[in-house]
Design an enzyme around this catalytic site. Structure first.
Site, short mmCIF file in Angstrom:
data_model
loop_
_atom_site.label_atom_id
_atom_site.label_comp_id
_atom_site.label_asym_id
_atom_site.label_seq_id
_atom_site.Cartn_x
_atom_site.Cartn_y
_atom_site.Cartn_z
CD GLU A 76 -3.38 -1.52 2.10
OE1 GLU A 76 -4.04 -0.72 2.33
OE2 GLU A 76 -2.68 -1.36 2.96
CD GLU A 112 -3.59 -6.25 3.78
OE1 GLU A 112 -2.77 -5.23 3.60
OE2 GLU A 112 -3.02 -7.01 2.73
#
Length: 286
Positions: free
Chosen positions: A130, A150
Protein backbone atom coordinates in the site's frame (compact mmCIF):
# COMPACT_ATOMS: atom_id res chain seq x y z
CA UNK A 1 29.36 9.79 25.21
CA UNK A 2 30.61 12.55 22.88
CA UNK A 3 28.25 14.50 20.61
CA UNK A 4 29.21 12.55 17.49
CA UNK A 5 28.61 9.25 19.24
CA UNK A 6 25.31 10.52 20.62
CA UNK A 7 24.18 11.57 17.16
CA UNK A 8 25.22 8.21 15.73
CA UNK A 9 23.34 6.36 18.46
CA UNK A 10 20.23 8.45 17.86
CA UNK A 11 20.42 7.83 14.11
CA UNK A 12 20.73 4.09 14.71
CA UNK A 13 17.46 4.13 16.69
CA UNK A 14 15.53 6.27 14.24
CA UNK A 15 13.16 4.13 12.13
CA UNK A 16 13.49 6.44 9.12
CA UNK A 17 16.46 8.31 7.69
CA UNK A 18 16.09 11.39 5.47
CA UNK A 19 19.03 12.28 3.23
CA UNK A 20 19.64 14.32 0.08
CA UNK A 21 21.64 12.36 -2.53
CA UNK A 22 21.53 15.30 -4.95
CA UNK A 23 20.02 18.80 -5.12
CA UNK A 24 16.22 18.81 -4.86
CA UNK A 25 16.06 15.01 -4.41
CA UNK A 26 15.26 13.59 -0.98
CA UNK A 27 15.78 9.96 0.00
CA UNK A 28 13.60 8.48 2.73
CA UNK A 29 14.98 5.16 3.96
CA UNK A 30 12.89 2.99 6.28
CA UNK A 31 15.55 1.98 8.80
CA UNK A 32 14.16 -0.75 11.01
CA UNK A 33 15.43 -3.91 9.27
CA UNK A 34 15.08 -5.93 12.46
CA UNK A 35 11.30 -5.65 12.07
CA UNK A 36 11.35 -5.70 8.25
CA UNK A 37 10.52 -1.98 8.31
CA UNK A 38 6.99 -2.67 9.50
CA UNK A 39 4.67 0.25 10.17
CA UNK A 40 5.21 0.87 13.86
CA UNK A 41 3.81 3.96 15.55
CA UNK A 42 7.35 5.36 15.69
CA UNK A 43 7.93 4.83 11.98
CA UNK A 44 4.60 6.42 11.08
CA UNK A 45 5.43 9.46 13.21
CA UNK A 46 8.90 9.71 11.65
CA UNK A 47 7.40 9.38 8.18
CA UNK A 48 5.02 12.29 8.71
CA UNK A 49 7.92 14.42 9.99
CA UNK A 50 10.08 13.50 6.98
CA UNK A 51 7.32 14.42 4.51
CA UNK A 52 6.87 17.77 6.28
CA UNK A 53 10.61 18.40 6.08
CA UNK A 54 10.73 17.50 2.39
CA UNK A 55 7.85 19.88 1.69
CA UNK A 56 9.48 22.67 3.71
CA UNK A 57 12.78 22.16 1.88
CA UNK A 58 10.92 22.29 -1.45
CA UNK A 59 12.08 18.88 -2.60
CA UNK A 60 11.12 18.16 -6.19
CA UNK A 61 11.50 14.37 -6.02
CA UNK A 62 11.27 12.05 -3.01
CA UNK A 63 12.61 8.50 -3.24
CA UNK A 64 11.37 5.97 -0.67
CA UNK A 65 13.15 2.69 0.01
CA UNK A 66 13.86 0.22 2.79
CA UNK A 67 16.93 -1.07 4.56
CA UNK A 68 17.78 -4.74 4.83
CA UNK A 69 15.75 -7.34 2.96
CA UNK A 70 12.41 -5.53 3.02
CA UNK A 71 10.99 -2.42 1.47
CA UNK A 72 8.23 -2.46 4.06
CA UNK A 73 6.79 -5.54 5.74
CA UNK A 74 3.40 -3.90 6.25
CA UNK A 75 1.51 -3.65 9.52
CA UNK A 76 3.36 -4.38 12.74
CA UNK A 77 1.50 -7.62 13.45
CA UNK A 78 2.85 -7.83 16.99
CA UNK A 79 0.45 -5.00 17.85
CA UNK A 80 -2.42 -7.42 17.22
CA UNK A 81 -0.93 -10.52 18.83
CA UNK A 82 0.60 -9.10 22.02
CA UNK A 83 -2.05 -8.99 24.81
CA UNK A 84 -0.24 -5.97 26.29
CA UNK A 85 -0.68 -3.93 23.11
CA UNK A 86 -3.38 -1.23 23.14
CA UNK A 87 -4.45 -2.53 19.72
CA UNK A 88 -4.79 -6.20 20.64
CA UNK A 89 -8.49 -6.14 21.52
CA UNK A 90 -9.83 -2.74 20.48
CA UNK A 91 -11.30 -2.39 16.98
CA UNK A 92 -11.77 1.38 17.30
CA UNK A 93 -8.17 1.86 18.39
CA UNK A 94 -6.96 -0.19 15.43
CA UNK A 95 -9.13 1.85 13.07
CA UNK A 96 -8.69 5.36 14.46
CA UNK A 97 -5.35 5.34 16.26
CA UNK A 98 -3.32 2.96 14.11
CA UNK A 99 -4.72 2.67 10.56
CA UNK A 100 -6.06 6.22 10.16
CA UNK A 101 -2.57 7.80 10.56
CA UNK A 102 -1.24 5.33 7.99
CA UNK A 103 -3.89 6.47 5.52
CA UNK A 104 -2.98 10.10 6.26
CA UNK A 105 0.66 9.19 5.68
CA UNK A 106 -0.12 7.74 2.25
CA UNK A 107 -2.41 10.62 1.30
CA UNK A 108 0.31 13.09 2.28
CA UNK A 109 2.51 11.53 -0.41
CA UNK A 110 -0.21 11.89 -3.04
CA UNK A 111 -1.02 15.47 -2.02
CA UNK A 112 2.60 16.62 -1.82
CA UNK A 113 3.87 18.85 -4.65
CA UNK A 114 6.89 16.64 -5.31
CA UNK A 115 7.01 13.44 -7.36
CA UNK A 116 7.51 10.22 -5.40
CA UNK A 117 9.36 7.05 -6.37
CA UNK A 118 9.02 3.79 -4.44
CA UNK A 119 12.26 1.81 -4.70
CA UNK A 120 11.06 -1.67 -3.80
CA UNK A 121 14.31 -3.28 -2.74
CA UNK A 122 12.76 -6.31 -1.04
CA UNK A 123 9.48 -7.54 0.42
CA UNK A 124 6.59 -5.07 -0.02
CA UNK A 125 3.71 -6.92 1.60
CA UNK A 126 0.39 -5.75 3.00
CA UNK A 127 0.87 -2.17 4.13
CA UNK A 128 4.22 -2.18 2.36
CA UNK A 129 2.44 -2.77 -0.93
CA UNK A 130 0.00 0.00 0.00
CA UNK A 131 2.93 2.36 0.65
CA UNK A 132 4.25 1.59 -2.82
CA UNK A 133 0.77 2.17 -4.30
CA UNK A 134 0.72 5.62 -2.68
CA UNK A 135 3.79 6.64 -4.68
CA UNK A 136 3.71 8.06 -8.21
CA UNK A 137 6.29 5.59 -9.55
CA UNK A 138 7.26 2.08 -8.46
CA UNK A 139 10.63 0.55 -9.32
CA UNK A 140 11.19 -3.02 -8.15
CA UNK A 141 14.21 -5.23 -7.63
CA UNK A 142 14.12 -8.38 -9.75
CA UNK A 143 14.26 -10.63 -6.68
CA UNK A 144 11.69 -8.70 -4.61
CA UNK A 145 8.11 -9.71 -3.83
CA UNK A 146 4.98 -7.57 -3.56
CA UNK A 147 1.39 -8.25 -2.62
CA UNK A 148 -1.61 -7.58 -0.46
CA UNK A 149 -1.32 -10.55 1.87
CA UNK A 150 -3.82 -9.43 4.51
CA UNK A 151 -6.53 -11.97 3.63
CA UNK A 152 -4.26 -14.85 4.67
CA UNK A 153 -4.17 -13.34 8.17
CA UNK A 154 -7.87 -12.56 8.34
CA UNK A 155 -7.11 -8.86 7.89
CA UNK A 156 -8.07 -6.21 5.32
CA UNK A 157 -5.99 -3.96 3.06
CA UNK A 158 -7.90 -0.89 4.23
CA UNK A 159 -5.02 1.60 4.17
CA UNK A 160 -4.96 1.91 0.40
CA UNK A 161 -5.33 -1.48 -1.22
CA UNK A 162 -9.12 -1.35 -1.33
CA UNK A 163 -9.14 2.34 -2.24
CA UNK A 164 -6.58 2.66 -5.03
CA UNK A 165 -5.48 -0.72 -6.36
CA UNK A 166 -8.24 -1.09 -8.97
CA UNK A 167 -7.37 2.34 -10.41
CA UNK A 168 -3.83 1.12 -11.04
CA UNK A 169 -4.35 -2.43 -12.31
CA UNK A 170 -8.09 -2.62 -13.02
CA UNK A 171 -10.86 -4.36 -11.08
CA UNK A 172 -10.13 -7.91 -12.23
CA UNK A 173 -6.48 -7.79 -11.26
CA UNK A 174 -7.27 -5.94 -8.03
CA UNK A 175 -9.62 -8.73 -7.02
CA UNK A 176 -6.99 -11.31 -7.93
CA UNK A 177 -4.33 -9.54 -5.89
CA UNK A 178 -6.56 -8.83 -2.90
CA UNK A 179 -8.56 -12.03 -2.67
CA UNK A 180 -5.79 -14.54 -3.36
CA UNK A 181 -3.28 -12.65 -1.16
CA UNK A 182 -0.29 -14.00 -3.09
CA UNK A 183 3.24 -12.64 -3.10
CA UNK A 184 3.91 -11.51 -6.66
CA UNK A 185 7.37 -11.79 -8.23
CA UNK A 186 8.77 -8.69 -9.90
CA UNK A 187 8.26 -9.68 -13.54
CA UNK A 188 4.62 -10.61 -12.91
CA UNK A 189 4.06 -7.35 -11.06
CA UNK A 190 5.49 -5.52 -14.07
CA UNK A 191 3.35 -7.49 -16.52
CA UNK A 192 0.09 -6.52 -14.80
CA UNK A 193 1.09 -2.87 -14.34
CA UNK A 194 1.53 -3.00 -10.58
CA UNK A 195 5.04 -1.54 -10.94
CA UNK A 196 6.63 0.67 -13.60
CA UNK A 197 9.97 -1.07 -14.04
CA UNK A 198 12.11 -3.94 -12.77
CA UNK A 199 15.87 -3.70 -12.26
CA UNK A 200 18.63 -5.82 -10.84
CA UNK A 201 18.97 -5.01 -7.16
CA UNK A 202 22.44 -3.55 -7.60
CA UNK A 203 21.11 -1.14 -10.23
CA UNK A 204 17.89 -0.14 -8.47
CA UNK A 205 19.15 2.99 -6.71
CA UNK A 206 20.85 4.29 -9.85
CA UNK A 207 17.66 3.71 -11.83
CA UNK A 208 15.69 5.74 -9.29
CA UNK A 209 18.17 8.61 -9.46
CA UNK A 210 18.08 8.49 -13.27
CA UNK A 211 14.27 8.74 -13.13
CA UNK A 212 14.63 11.63 -10.69
CA UNK A 213 16.92 13.39 -13.16
CA UNK A 214 14.24 13.11 -15.84
CA UNK A 215 11.68 14.60 -13.46
CA UNK A 216 14.05 17.46 -12.67
CA UNK A 217 13.99 18.43 -16.34
CA UNK A 218 10.32 19.29 -15.90
CA UNK A 219 8.78 22.36 -14.34
CA UNK A 220 8.15 21.79 -10.62
CA UNK A 221 4.93 23.80 -10.96
CA UNK A 222 3.78 21.64 -13.87
CA UNK A 223 4.65 18.44 -12.00
CA UNK A 224 2.78 19.54 -8.88
CA UNK A 225 -0.31 20.68 -10.81
CA UNK A 226 -0.40 17.62 -13.06
CA UNK A 227 -0.06 15.28 -10.12
CA UNK A 228 -2.76 17.09 -8.15
CA UNK A 229 -5.09 17.11 -11.15
CA UNK A 230 -4.70 13.39 -11.85
CA UNK A 231 -5.39 12.33 -8.27
CA UNK A 232 -8.31 14.70 -7.83
CA UNK A 233 -9.90 13.73 -11.15
CA UNK A 234 -10.16 10.12 -9.98
CA UNK A 235 -13.03 11.07 -7.66
CA UNK A 236 -14.80 13.54 -9.99
CA UNK A 237 -17.32 13.28 -12.74
CA UNK A 238 -16.27 14.27 -16.27
CA UNK A 239 -17.39 17.90 -16.00
CA UNK A 240 -15.60 18.43 -12.68
CA UNK A 241 -12.46 16.77 -14.04
CA UNK A 242 -12.50 19.04 -17.09
CA UNK A 243 -12.86 22.09 -14.86
CA UNK A 244 -9.89 20.90 -12.82
CA UNK A 245 -7.88 20.67 -16.03
CA UNK A 246 -8.88 24.21 -17.00
CA UNK A 247 -8.03 25.57 -13.56
CA UNK A 248 -4.57 23.99 -13.57
CA UNK A 249 -3.85 25.54 -16.99
CA UNK A 250 -4.76 28.98 -15.65
CA UNK A 251 -2.62 28.52 -12.54
CA UNK A 252 0.36 27.34 -14.56
CA UNK A 253 0.00 30.22 -17.01
CA UNK A 254 0.17 32.68 -14.12
CA UNK A 255 3.37 31.17 -12.72
CA UNK A 256 7.03 31.80 -13.61
CA UNK A 257 7.68 28.37 -15.11
CA UNK A 258 5.23 28.89 -17.99
CA UNK A 259 7.02 32.10 -19.01
CA UNK A 260 10.45 30.50 -18.64
CA UNK A 261 9.44 27.43 -20.63
CA UNK A 262 7.96 29.42 -23.49
CA UNK A 263 10.91 31.83 -23.54
CA UNK A 264 13.35 28.93 -23.64
CA UNK A 265 11.41 27.36 -26.51
CA UNK A 266 11.56 30.61 -28.48
CA UNK A 267 15.27 31.03 -27.76
CA UNK A 268 16.00 27.37 -28.60
CA UNK A 269 17.61 26.58 -25.24
CA UNK A 270 16.88 24.35 -22.28
CA UNK A 271 14.61 25.98 -19.67
CA UNK A 272 16.05 26.82 -16.25
CA UNK A 273 13.16 26.35 -13.89
CA UNK A 274 15.26 26.32 -10.72
CA UNK A 275 16.43 29.85 -11.59
CA UNK A 276 12.91 31.04 -10.86
CA UNK A 277 13.31 30.18 -7.22
CA UNK A 278 10.59 27.55 -7.37
CA UNK A 279 12.52 24.41 -6.44
CA UNK A 280 14.53 25.66 -3.48
CA UNK A 281 15.69 22.16 -2.53
CA UNK A 282 18.69 21.22 -0.43
CA UNK A 283 21.81 19.33 -1.37
CA UNK A 284 24.63 17.49 0.27
CA UNK A 285 22.83 16.60 3.50
CA UNK A 286 23.73 13.10 4.58
Amino acid sequence: MNSDATAAAFAAKTPLQLSWPKPDVALMTLSAPETLNTLTDALIEAFHAAVDEAVSAKARVVIITGSGRAFCGGAHVKYFTDPASPYSDDALAVRDVYVAPIIRMFRALQQAPFATIAVINGFALGGGCELALACDFRLMASDARIGLTEARLGAIAGAGGIQVLSRIVGRARALEIGLLADQWPAEEALRIGLVNAVHDGAELQAAALALADRLLLCSPISVALTKRGIYRAETMDAAEADQTGLDTVAIAFSGPDWKEGMTAFREKRAPSFAANGVSGGRAGIA
